[in-house]
Structure formats: structure tokens, C-alpha cells
Design an enzyme around this catalytic site. Structure first.
Site, mmCIF file in Angstrom:
data_model
loop_
_atom_site.group_PDB
_atom_site.id
_atom_site.type_symbol
_atom_site.label_atom_id
_atom_site.label_comp_id
_atom_site.label_asym_id
_atom_site.label_seq_id
_atom_site.Cartn_x
_atom_site.Cartn_y
_atom_site.Cartn_z
ATOM 1 N N GLU A 269 0.884 -1.178 0.000
ATOM 2 C CA GLU A 269 0.000 0.000 0.000
ATOM 3 C C GLU A 269 0.915 1.219 0.000
ATOM 4 O OE1 GLU A 269 -3.232 0.084 -0.178
ATOM 5 O OE2 GLU A 269 -3.826 -1.958 0.344
ATOM 6 N N CYS A 303 -2.264 9.282 2.182
ATOM 7 C CA CYS A 303 -1.899 8.659 0.901
ATOM 8 C C CYS A 303 -2.907 9.064 -0.162
ATOM 9 C CB CYS A 303 -1.834 7.152 1.046
ATOM 10 S SG CYS A 303 -3.288 6.472 1.837
HETATM 11 P P1 NAD Z 1 8.199 5.239 4.709
HETATM 12 O O1 NAD Z 1 8.259 4.473 3.437
HETATM 13 O O2 NAD Z 1 9.310 6.143 5.034
HETATM 14 O O3 NAD Z 1 8.081 4.220 5.952
HETATM 15 C C1 NAD Z 1 6.994 3.340 6.089
HETATM 16 C C2 NAD Z 1 7.387 2.163 6.963
HETATM 17 O O4 NAD Z 1 8.308 1.332 6.250
HETATM 18 C C3 NAD Z 1 8.092 2.555 8.265
HETATM 19 O O5 NAD Z 1 7.614 1.716 9.297
HETATM 20 C C4 NAD Z 1 9.549 2.276 7.953
HETATM 21 O O6 NAD Z 1 10.336 2.001 9.082
HETATM 22 C C5 NAD Z 1 9.446 1.053 7.060
HETATM 23 N N1 NAD Z 1 10.555 0.809 6.129
HETATM 24 C C6 NAD Z 1 11.203 1.732 5.378
HETATM 25 N N2 NAD Z 1 12.129 1.122 4.605
HETATM 26 C C7 NAD Z 1 12.056 -0.209 4.862
HETATM 27 C C8 NAD Z 1 12.760 -1.362 4.392
HETATM 28 N N3 NAD Z 1 13.734 -1.257 3.480
HETATM 29 N N4 NAD Z 1 12.436 -2.555 4.892
HETATM 30 C C9 NAD Z 1 11.459 -2.691 5.812
HETATM 31 N N5 NAD Z 1 10.758 -1.642 6.315
HETATM 32 C C10 NAD Z 1 11.055 -0.409 5.837
HETATM 33 O O7 NAD Z 1 6.800 6.027 4.692
HETATM 34 P P2 NAD Z 1 6.240 7.115 5.711
HETATM 35 O O8 NAD Z 1 6.959 8.399 5.510
HETATM 36 O O9 NAD Z 1 6.114 6.559 7.079
HETATM 37 O O10 NAD Z 1 4.730 7.271 5.166
HETATM 38 C C11 NAD Z 1 4.354 8.067 4.093
HETATM 39 C C12 NAD Z 1 4.161 7.255 2.829
HETATM 40 O O11 NAD Z 1 3.245 6.186 3.048
HETATM 41 C C13 NAD Z 1 3.555 8.077 1.715
HETATM 42 O O12 NAD Z 1 4.191 7.763 0.512
HETATM 43 C C14 NAD Z 1 2.103 7.626 1.691
HETATM 44 O O13 NAD Z 1 1.436 7.829 0.463
HETATM 45 C C15 NAD Z 1 2.254 6.172 2.016
HETATM 46 N N6 NAD Z 1 1.019 5.603 2.537
HETATM 47 C C16 NAD Z 1 0.308 4.786 1.722
HETATM 48 C C17 NAD Z 1 -0.911 4.271 2.159
HETATM 49 C C18 NAD Z 1 -1.736 3.393 1.270
HETATM 50 O O14 NAD Z 1 -2.646 2.752 1.794
HETATM 51 N N7 NAD Z 1 -1.492 3.316 -0.023
HETATM 52 C C19 NAD Z 1 -1.371 4.576 3.445
HETATM 53 C C20 NAD Z 1 -0.602 5.399 4.262
HETATM 54 C C21 NAD Z 1 0.600 5.911 3.790
#
Ligand code: NAD
Length: 517
Positions: A269, A303
Site C-alpha cells: 500500500e 496517501c
Molecule cells: P516510509 O516508506 O518512510 O516508511 C513506512 C514504513 O516502512 C516505516 O515503518 C519504515 O520504518 C518502514 N521501512 C522503510 N524502509 C524499509 C525497508 N527497506 N524494509 C522494511 N521496512 C522499511 O513512509 P512514511 O513516511 O512513514 O509514510 C508516508 C508514505 O506512506 C507516503 O508515501 C504515503 O502515500 C504512504 N502511505 C500509503 C498508504 C496506502 O494505503 N497506499 C497509506 C498510508 C501511507
């Protein structure tokens, strides 16, 4: 202690959620969740330290995995409707704790108190949905080509589901996954965003109470804390058959490859770049409300936030002027104060990305209609408050193609018929949410047809944000293709098995193949 903590009852809320101390950094209720480095959680609302949390080491993770796999043995054989009863009780606990949890979400993440409550309501809604589903995990039966044979398919629990969540929905996304995974007979290990760890701890306390009251192992719901390195413990672990990861496209591309390399399943997501098309037949008043809420709600950190408005040239100036008027009325400040419309961004890194977007759009030839800027002075001490901005731009600008997680809205003009607007709407790499504002049936149906929006969500006369849990939620293209929440999203949390039973004394082979001994 900041006046916001006392005035808005933050300390009481933390106590009700079992998070023991505020600001002393030694006792946040996180003792059982790890023995690694400490991460501090600062509120973007007032910049105050809320608490410190110990992260999970590889050795801690090993212990958590033993707890989870042991708990799976009990949980998978618990009948699904009984699992539903546990989810029902969990939903009841959430009803009791809706206000303190909503408050913590607002204070730790920065969204408005109303949106914090809304997030907890989504958790309650998915629990209700899951309870009903616990009696409906249907497979199909089909007719066998062989006489005296019966064929059907059934769904079994998968095992340990790994949940990685983003900062902007600190509690709801976990519940969307976990409520369904639990009724499917799976156990879950959750790594919340390192930016909102206390929300994770609060949820874990709530779940643990329910499992304890029912003499069930807490390992059905496990929590691990830390940054991406802790997430990698799960993505690399073949004992985790499904990784559900919510976050940026950048993260999703890495996680997808790591999980695929061990032939695991992933439910992704990821980011969006959502647009509303405004046609000459749009109701302008509804359009303005939908667009402004979509663009500035959660300070543009959903998002599904509206990032692009694709407006027909014949009404462009009217919409533009109405939007600018609406933006001038926005109140920005403490999100716990219900008089404010817009709260802070999550941290000062996010502020830097917002400033970068405003700079880039101008460098590429865009014009700022509402200038934006970072707010300073009383009430804005955290340095995370920004003014929502509007820029006239073109769809092919690099910055417009990119998801900036902040309240920056791009206005794009189209001419001709709705197919030109749809081409712009689809002309980005992401495919999460989309909308059209029109009272013209032909335009609406074209937008919804197979030549229309290429997004996972396509709405008519509703903005891009604010989905209900009953439908499957997710997006196409770089948004990752995953679906969670309603409809038949439960199927990803289970393994499908096809069964053929022969109740004759013969052994006929499929496709009429002869094999006589
Ligand atoms: P992010 O990608 O920085 O982090 C999200 C999560 O992934 C965190 O828990 C982080 O620690 C983990 N993570 C990061 N790299 C990883 C890796 N290599 N391996 C395992 N885990 C890893 O995102 P963010 O800044 O927390 O959130 C914002 C983003 O999330 C935006 O792009 C938003 O659109 C998206 N988002 C999407 C949805 C959806 O349902 N499509 C919902 C909410 C947020």
C-alpha cells in the site's frame, strides 16, 4: 510541561492507555518490547518529548518469533467464529478507549483530534466487519468431470503476518490488517513507524488485555519497534509468509524485491498522486469543499490527499478564485484545538520537503497562487507548521509527477472533452485515488469505464480522500497493487487449497487419461 499537555488532557490519555510516564524518558510502558537503542518520540504539535521507546534487537526478534509461532498453534485451531468473538471484544475495548487513543494519535502524529477519533472509528468499523466475516470465510464448490467425485476449495490460515506501517495512519492501518488476519487464524507481528511508536504501544496494550482476559497467548499480536532495519528482520524471514507494508514507493520497491527473492507474498500500500477532475458540469461549491479537505486535511499527509486539480478551461478562473478565497480562511495551529483546520507536518524533514516542492515548482515554470511558507512564533515552536500552498503547474513537471507529502496543491488546466482530463489524471506513475466532479452522466461513466481512471479508487462527486472500510482499499501501478480492508481483501491472509474427493471404487484420471495396470 507544555500547556497543550495539561490543557488537552494528554497525560490522562496516556495513563488510560497504559503508557506510564510522560517526558521522563525512562518509563513509557515499552519495557517488554525490546532491549535495543532508544528512540524518542517528540510531538509535532508542540515539540515536546512524549516518551522514549526501546527498539527491538535481532535477538529480541528471535524471541518474538518463537512467541508468535507458538501462539499460531493455538489460534489456527480456534474456530473462526470464536476468533471473531475475540475481535468483537477488541472492538469494544476500542470503543471504550476511543477518546484517549484519538488524542494520542493527534498529539503524536499531528492530525486533528477529529481525524484522530476518525482513525479509531475506522479500527472499530473493521472489527465489526471482521466479526461478520468470521462466519463467512467461504470457498467454492465445483462439479468434477469424474463420476463419484467432489471438488471444492477451502481457505486455511497462513501463519505469521508481518505488518509494516507508515506514520500517517499510526493505528488504523494496523487494525485493517490485523482484524482480518486474526479472524483468518493468523498471528501478527507489527512494526509501526519509528515516528509514532507510542501509538503502537498503546494498541499493543489494548490487544494484550483482550487476549489475557480470554486466556489466549499474547503472541497472537506482537509488536517490534525500530526503523527500517527492524522491518528487514521480517521482510528477510522465510517464517513470515506475508508482509503487508504501507509506506512510500521507495520503501515498497525494496520490500517487494526482498520478499519476492524468498518467494514470499507481499501486500503493498504505497504512495499516491491523486487528482480530482473538475468538468464544466461540476457543482462548484461541492468541488471546493472536496478539494480543500482533500488537499489540506491531515496537512496533506494522507496517501489519498488531493495533489492535483485538473480543471476545464471554461471554469478554471472561477474554481481558482474560489479556492484562493477558501485557503485564505484556513486556520493553522494546534490540531487538538477544534477551531483549527490544519495541524503540523510530522517533522522538520517533512517541512524541508515541502519547501523544496515550492522551490522546484517555480524553477520548472509554475506560479504560486497561494504562497505557503513555514510558520514561526507563538504556537508554532515545533517548527512543523506550514501554510497550505497552491501552484499553477503542468502535469509533466518533475515535481508534479512526484508525491510530496505536504499540503501543496497543483492546478492543471485542460481543454476539449473529459478524455483529455483522464489522460492527465492517468499520466503519473502512481495509481491510488481519483475523482471526478460532474453532473454529466456521460463524463462520469467514461471516467469509471475501462478507458477511464486507472486508479484503485475512482469516485464521482466525492473527493479523493476518506475511504470507507467496506470496499477493498488500495491502488495500481507504483501504489503497489495491494488491497486491504473490505470486500474480499481477506483472501490474501489465507492460503487456498483445492480438494478433490473420490467416493467410488474406481480411480478414473482427469482428462480421460488411461493408465491400466
Ligand atoms: P516510509 O516508506 O518512510 O516508511 C513506512 C514504513 O516502512 C516505516 O515503518 C519504515 O520504518 C518502514 N521501512 C522503510 N524502509 C524499509 C525497508 N527497506 N524494509 C522494511 N521496512 C522499511 O513512509 P512514511 O513516511 O512513514 O509514510 C508516508 C508514505 O506512506 C507516503 O508515501 C504515503 O502515500 C504512504 N502511505 C500509503 C498508504 C496506502 O494505503 N497506499 C497509506 C498510508 C501511507
Amino acid at each position: 510541561m507544555s500547556h497543550i499537555v495539561t490543557e488537552f488532557g494528554i497525560q490522562d490519555a496516556l495513563q488510560q492507555l497504559g503508557i506510564k510516564a510522560l517526558n521522563d524518558g525512562t518509563s513509557t510502558g515499552s519495557e517488554n518490547f525490546g532491549s535495543g537503542d532508544i528512540i524518542a518520540s517528540y510531538s509535532p504539535v508542540d515539540g515536546a518529548l512524549i516518551g522514549k521507546v526501546k527498539t527491538t534487537t535481532k535477538a529480541d526478534y528471535g524471541k518474538v518469533m518463537v512467541q508468535a509461532t507458538d501462539a499460531f498453534k493455538t489460534w489456527r485451531t480456534t474456530p473462526a467464529p470464536q476468533r471473531g468473538e475475540i475481535v468483537r471484544q477488541f472492538g469494544e475495548k476500542l470503543r471504550e478507549l476511543k477518546e484517549p487513543l484519538g488524542k494520542l494519535v493527534s498529539y503524536e502524529m499531528g492530525k486533528s483530534y477529529q481525524e484522530g477519533l476518525g482513525e479509531v472509528q475506522e479500527m472499530i468499523d473493521i472489527c465489526d466487519f471482521a466479526v461478520g466475516l468470521s462466519r463467512q470465510l467461504h470457498g467454492l464448490t465445483m462439479h468434477s468431470e469424474r463420476p463419484g467425485h467432489r471438488m471444492y476449495e477451502q481457505y486455511h490460515p497462513l501463519g505469521v503476518v508481518g505488518i509494516i506501517s507508515a506514520f500517517n495512519f499510526p493505528v488504523a492501518v494496523w487494525a485493517w490488517n490485523t482484524a482480518l488476519a486474526w479472524i483468518c487464524g493468523d498471528v501478527c507481528i507489527w512494526k509501526p513507524s519509528e515516528k509514532v511508536p507510542l501509538c503502537g504501544i498503546a494498541c499493543q496494550h489494548i490487544a494484550a488485555q483482550v487476549f489475557k482476559a480470554n486466556n489466549l497467548p499474547e503472541g497472537i499480536s506482537c509488536l517490534i519497534n525500530g526503523d527500517y532495519k527492524v522491518g528487514e528482520f521480517m521482510t528477510q524471514d522465510p517464517r513470515v509468509p506475508l508482509i503487508s507494508a504501507t509506506g512510500s514507493v521507495r520503501m515498497g520497491k525494496i520490500v517487494a524485491q526482498v520478499v519476492a527473492s524468498r518467494l514470499g507474498k507481499s501486500l503493498l500500500e504505497l504512495g499516491g498522486n491523486n487528482a480530482i477532475i473538475v468538468t464544466p458540469d461540476a457543482d462548484i461549491k461541492m468541488t471546493i469543499i472536496g478539494a480543500v479537505f482533500g488537499a489540506v486535511g491531515t496537512a496533506g499527509q494522507r496517501c489519498t490527499s488531493t495533489r492535483r486539480l485538473i480543471i476545464h478551461e471554461s471554469i478554471y478562473d472561477t474554481v481558482k478564485e474560489a479556492l484562493v478565497r477558501a485557503y485564505n480562511q484556513l486556520k493553522i495551529g494546534n490540531p487538538l484545538d477544534e477551531n483549527n483546520h490544519v495541524g503540523p507536518l510530522i517533522d522538520t524533514d517533512a517541512v524541508a520537503l515541502y519547501e523544496n516542492a515550492l522551490r522546484k515548482v517555480q524553477e520548472e515554470g509554475g506560479t504560486l497562487l497561494v504562497e505557503g511558507g513555514v510558520l514561526k512564533g507563538e504556537g508554532y515552536e515545533s517548527g512543523c507548521y506550514v501554510k497550505p500552498a497552491i501552484a499553477e503547474a503542468r502535469n509533466n513537471f518533475k515535481i508534479v509527477q512526484h508525491e510530496t507529502f505536504a499540503p501543496v496543491l497543483y492546478l492543471l488546466k485542460y481543454s476539449g472533452d473529459v478524455t483529455n482530463a483522464i489522460a492527465l489524471q492517468n499520466g503519473v506513475d502512481q495509481g491510488l485515488s481519483s475523482a471526478i466532479m460532474t453532473n454529466n452522466l456521460r463524463e462520469a461513466e467514461t471516467f469509471l469505464s475501462c478507458v477511464g481512471s486507472d486508479c484503485g479508487i475512482a469516485n464521482v462527486n466525492i473527493g479523493t480522500s476518506g475511504a470507507e472500510i467496506g470496499g477493498a482499499f488500495g491502488g495500481e501501478k507504483e501504489t503497489g497493487g495491494g488491497r486491504e480492508s473490505g470486500s474480499d481483501a481477506w483472501k490474501i491472509y489465507m492460503r487456498r487449497q483445492t480438494n478433490t474427493i473420490n467416493y467410488t471404487t474406481e480411480l478414473p484420471l482427469a482428462q480421460g487419461i488411461k493408465f491400466d495396470l
